[in-house]
Design a protein around this motif. Structure first.
Motif, PDB file in Angstrom:
ATOM      1  N   ASP A  81      70.044  40.647 -26.143  1.00  0.00           N
ATOM      2  CA  ASP A  81      71.418  40.988 -25.401  1.00  0.00           C
ATOM      3  C   ASP A  81      71.755  39.571 -24.472  1.00  0.00           C
ATOM      4  OD1 ASP A  81      71.742  43.464 -26.055  1.00  0.00           O
ATOM      5  OD2 ASP A  81      69.870  44.071 -24.494  1.00  0.00           O
ATOM      6  N   CYS A  82      70.914  38.779 -25.027  1.00  0.00           N
ATOM      7  CA  CYS A  82      71.294  37.291 -24.279  1.00  0.00           C
ATOM      8  C   CYS A  82      71.923  36.140 -25.134  1.00  0.00           C
ATOM      9  CB  CYS A  82      69.513  36.796 -23.765  1.00  0.00           C
ATOM     10  SG  CYS A  82      68.928  37.645 -22.469  1.00  0.00           S
ATOM     11  N   TYR A  83      72.418  35.232 -24.447  1.00  0.00           N
ATOM     12  CA  TYR A  83      72.833  33.984 -25.200  1.00  0.00           C
ATOM     13  C   TYR A  83      71.841  32.902 -24.984  1.00  0.00           C
ATOM     14  CZ  TYR A  83      77.526  35.602 -26.163  1.00  0.00           C
ATOM     15  OH  TYR A  83      78.644  36.429 -26.502  1.00  0.00           O
ATOM     16  N   ASN A  84      71.683  31.959 -25.813  1.00  0.00           N
ATOM     17  CA  ASN A  84      70.964  30.734 -25.307  1.00  0.00           C
ATOM     18  C   ASN A  84      72.012  29.650 -24.943  1.00  0.00           C
ATOM     19  OD1 ASN A  84      71.450  29.209 -27.515  1.00  0.00           O
ATOM     20  ND2 ASN A  84      69.432  29.818 -28.537  1.00  0.00           N
ATOM     21  N   MET A  85      71.595  28.415 -24.272  1.00  0.00           N
ATOM     22  CA  MET A  85      72.733  27.701 -23.841  1.00  0.00           C
ATOM     23  C   MET A  85      73.561  27.249 -25.104  1.00  0.00           C
ATOM     24  SD  MET A  85      72.530  27.703 -20.797  1.00  0.00           S
ATOM     25  CE  MET A  85      71.654  29.222 -20.379  1.00  0.00           C
ATOM     26  N   GLY A  86      72.762  26.937 -26.341  1.00  0.00           N
ATOM     27  CA  GLY A  86      73.529  26.432 -27.522  1.00  0.00           C
ATOM     28  C   GLY A  86      74.644  27.405 -27.925  1.00  0.00           C
ATOM     29  N   GLU A  87      74.225  28.783 -27.774  1.00  0.00           N
ATOM     30  CA  GLU A  87      75.083  29.657 -28.609  1.00  0.00           C
ATOM     31  C   GLU A  87      76.158  29.856 -27.425  1.00  0.00           C
ATOM     32  OE1 GLU A  87      71.796  32.857 -30.393  1.00  0.00           O
ATOM     33  OE2 GLU A  87      72.495  32.865 -28.264  1.00  0.00           O
ATOM     34  N   ILE A  88      76.134  29.592 -26.181  1.00  0.00           N
ATOM     35  CA  ILE A  88      77.258  29.724 -25.197  1.00  0.00           C
ATOM     36  C   ILE A  88      78.242  28.591 -25.386  1.00  0.00           C
ATOM     37  CG2 ILE A  88      77.982  29.553 -22.835  1.00  0.00           C
ATOM     38  CD1 ILE A  88      75.289  31.030 -22.185  1.00  0.00           C
ATOM     39  N   HIS A  89      77.741  27.482 -25.703  1.00  0.00           N
ATOM     40  CA  HIS A  89      78.333  26.170 -26.221  1.00  0.00           C
ATOM     41  C   HIS A  89      79.416  26.356 -27.406  1.00  0.00           C
ATOM     42  CE1 HIS A  89      79.248  21.931 -26.422  1.00  0.00           C
ATOM     43  NE2 HIS A  89      78.874  21.966 -27.870  1.00  0.00           N
ATOM     44  N   GLU A  90      78.778  27.047 -28.438  1.00  0.00           N
ATOM     45  CA  GLU A  90      79.452  27.048 -29.680  1.00  0.00           C
ATOM     46  C   GLU A  90      80.258  28.224 -29.633  1.00  0.00           C
ATOM     47  OE1 GLU A  90      76.725  28.031 -32.738  1.00  0.00           O
ATOM     48  OE2 GLU A  90      75.515  26.148 -32.328  1.00  0.00           O
ATOM     49  N   ARG A  91      80.098  29.417 -28.906  1.00  0.00           N
ATOM     50  CA  ARG A  91      81.138  30.538 -28.959  1.00  0.00           C
ATOM     51  C   ARG A  91      82.264  30.150 -27.919  1.00  0.00           C
ATOM     52  NH1 ARG A  91      80.942  36.558 -27.175  1.00  0.00           N
ATOM     53  NH2 ARG A  91      82.800  37.109 -27.891  1.00  0.00           N
ATOM     54  N   PHE A  92      82.028  29.488 -26.710  1.00  0.00           N
ATOM     55  CA  PHE A  92      83.257  29.365 -25.626  1.00  0.00           C
ATOM     56  C   PHE A  92      83.578  28.071 -25.843  1.00  0.00           C
ATOM     57  CE2 PHE A  92      80.681  33.138 -24.250  1.00  0.00           C
ATOM     58  CZ  PHE A  92      81.480  34.186 -24.406  1.00  0.00           C
ATOM     59  N   LYS A  93      83.036  26.925 -26.465  1.00  0.00           N
ATOM     60  CA  LYS A  93      83.360  25.693 -26.731  1.00  0.00           C
ATOM     61  C   LYS A  93      83.547  25.016 -25.171  1.00  0.00           C
ATOM     62  CE  LYS A  93      84.524  26.206 -30.975  1.00  0.00           C
ATOM     63  NZ  LYS A  93      83.203  26.246 -31.768  1.00  0.00           N
ATOM     64  N   GLY A 153      59.959  29.790 -24.058  1.00  0.00           N
ATOM     65  CA  GLY A 153      59.722  28.774 -24.825  1.00  0.00           C
ATOM     66  C   GLY A 153      60.477  27.642 -24.415  1.00  0.00           C
ATOM     67  N   ARG A 154      61.251  26.928 -25.229  1.00  0.00           N
ATOM     68  CA  ARG A 154      62.041  25.639 -25.047  1.00  0.00           C
ATOM     69  C   ARG A 154      63.430  26.086 -24.713  1.00  0.00           C
ATOM     70  NH1 ARG A 154      63.314  22.064 -29.812  1.00  0.00           N
ATOM     71  NH2 ARG A 154      64.267  23.462 -31.133  1.00  0.00           N
ATOM     72  N   PHE A 155      63.960  27.397 -24.791  1.00  0.00           N
ATOM     73  CA  PHE A 155      64.942  27.912 -24.589  1.00  0.00           C
ATOM     74  C   PHE A 155      65.362  28.592 -23.377  1.00  0.00           C
ATOM     75  CE2 PHE A 155      64.464  27.722 -29.284  1.00  0.00           C
ATOM     76  CZ  PHE A 155      65.325  26.971 -29.672  1.00  0.00           C
TER      77      PHE A 155
END
Length: 129
Positions: free
Chosen positions: A78-90, A111-113
């Motif tokens: 139910d979460c996004y990591n920062m990379g996923e937010i960057h890819e999905r919402f540009k 971890g590191r995310f």
């Protein structure tokens, strides 16, 4: 420390040493009106030792710290990591962190995310698009 006990007037540095705090905190107390100080010149501020003692007798310094609300971490699905937010919402990483900070969104480190709940990010970003 011993010579400070016999002195009636203190400058900001000696007051800081006496209280065990920084000089900037002494200036903060002065600027908020919790501690009375006298300017003898532009570069000389004097504090009466009695005013420091009165500060503790009035207990104006002692206020309970606000308790931070501890929220339960949602499931990783139910979460996004920062990379996923960057890819999905540009949007850039800086914009993501600014958005999280500005809207007081809880983030979780695994971890590191770093993860953020999907519902919080989507409610903000989908309304703006």
């Amino acid at each position: 420390m011993q010579p400070l006990k016999n002195v009636e007037f203190l400058d900001t540095q000696k007051a800081a040493v006496l209280l065990g705090v920084s000089r900037s905190f002494i200036y903060h107390l002065i600027n908020t009106g919790k501690l009375v100080a006298y300017n003898l010149s532009i570069r000389r501020t004097i504090i009466l030792k009695g005013d420091i003692e009165q500060l503790f007798q009035s207990r104006t310094l002692m206020a309970p710290l606000p308790k931070k609300k501890v929220s339960k971490m949602p499931a990783i699905n139910d979460c996004y990591n920062m990379g996923e937010i960057h890819e999905r919402f540009k949007i850039s990483d800086a914009a993501i962190y600014n958005l999280i900070k500005r809207n007081n969104i809880d983030k979780f480190q695994v971890g590191r995310f770093t993860y953020v709940a999907k519902k919080h990010i989507e409610s903000i970003l989908l309304n703006q698009i």
